[in-house]
Design an enzyme around this catalytic site. Structure first.
Site, PDB file in Angstrom:
ATOM      1  N   ASP A 132       6.433   1.659  -2.776  1.00 55.74           N
ATOM      2  CA  ASP A 132       7.048   0.621  -1.952  1.00 55.74           C
ATOM      3  C   ASP A 132       7.624  -0.439  -2.891  1.00 55.74           C
ATOM      4  OD1 ASP A 132       4.944  -0.899  -2.878  1.00 55.74           O
ATOM      5  OD2 ASP A 132       4.510  -1.803  -0.936  1.00 55.74           O
ATOM      6  N   LYS A 178       7.858   7.918   1.188  1.00 56.63           N
ATOM      7  CA  LYS A 178       6.907   6.802   1.196  1.00 56.63           C
ATOM      8  C   LYS A 178       6.007   6.880   2.442  1.00 56.63           C
ATOM      9  CE  LYS A 178       7.662   2.583   2.559  1.00 56.63           C
ATOM     10  NZ  LYS A 178       7.649   1.214   2.918  1.00 56.63           N
TER      11      LYS A 178
END
Ligand code: SF4
Length: 219
Positions: free
Chosen positions: A147, A128
């Site tokens: 996310d 991420k």
């Protein structure tokens, strides 16, 4: 009542969602404040389990005291912890930021690496964070940032059945054209904050309701 309309194929739906989100949020961009790739890396590490808004309140003081990899690598750890305390998990985050900066200096000539495999070697950096840094600091679409908002919305929109971010990312990379990978994430995050909230999604006001299998439509 759940949406029972005939929906287009997954890929068509993903493209339609992308088009509508681009229309809805034409100026969507990374909401973390930074002026260098290193600062974006640090801000993204701090954003784990924390809002971007709170991170943006912490980083001006942090970056004026420790503006680059070398100063962060040599920082007093207690001082660093205190500066990032309000972002939560501050001991862990401070330790990772310092260790990542030390590795950037020793292994990468003081520059944030521009390759996924190298970024993933840095302490505290998972896909991420790496995706955010590559996309926004270097304009490289190496993957889809997943996310909490991207995860929730992709599931509600029926684009993935997975719960693991790595598998969700893999599904989304199949459905969304590569040049739009980061556009997709950023706009889904905007939509998650504004409309499709974790609790009480505003389906009645949602511009995606007619193509969303989770839409609660008036019965
Ligand atoms: S707000 Fe409702 S209709 Fe819109 S994406 Fe979320 S679940 Fe689907």
């Amino acid at each position: 009542m759940k949406n029972t309309r005939q929906l287009p194929s997954l890929k068509q739906r993903a493209l339609e969602i992308l088009i509508r989100l681009q229309r809805l949020y034409p100026h969507a961009t990374c909401s973390l404040h930074y002026s260098t790739p290193l600062q974006l890396l640090v801000a993204t590490i701090l954003s784990a389990q924390c809002t971007d808004e709170r991170v943006n309140r912490v980083t001006p003081v942090l970056f004026s005291r420790f503006p680059d990899a070398r100063s962060l690598a040599n920082a007093d750890l207690t001082e660093l912890e205190n500066l990032v305390r309000s972002t939560g998990f501050y001991r862990h985050k401070a330790k990772n930021i310092q260790a990542a900066c030390r590795m950037i200096i020793t292994d990468f000539n003081g520059e944030v690496p521009q390759q996924m495999e190298q970024l993933l070697q840095l302490p505290g950096v998972a896909r991420k964070t790496a995706n955010v840094v590559l996309a926004h600091a270097f304009g490289i679409n190496a993957g889809v940032t997943v996310d909490t908002h991207v995860k929730r919305l992709s599931q509600r929109l029926g684009l993935t059945k997975h719960t693991d971010p790595i598998r969700i990312e893999r599904d989304l990379m199949q459905l969304v054209p590569q040049p739009d990978w980061e556009n997709w994430s950023i706009r889904l995050i905007y939509h998650g904050r504004a409309v499709c909230k974790a609790r009480n999604p505003a389906c009645k006001a949602c511009q995606l309701a007619d193509i969303c299998p989770s839409a609660i439509v008036p019965g």
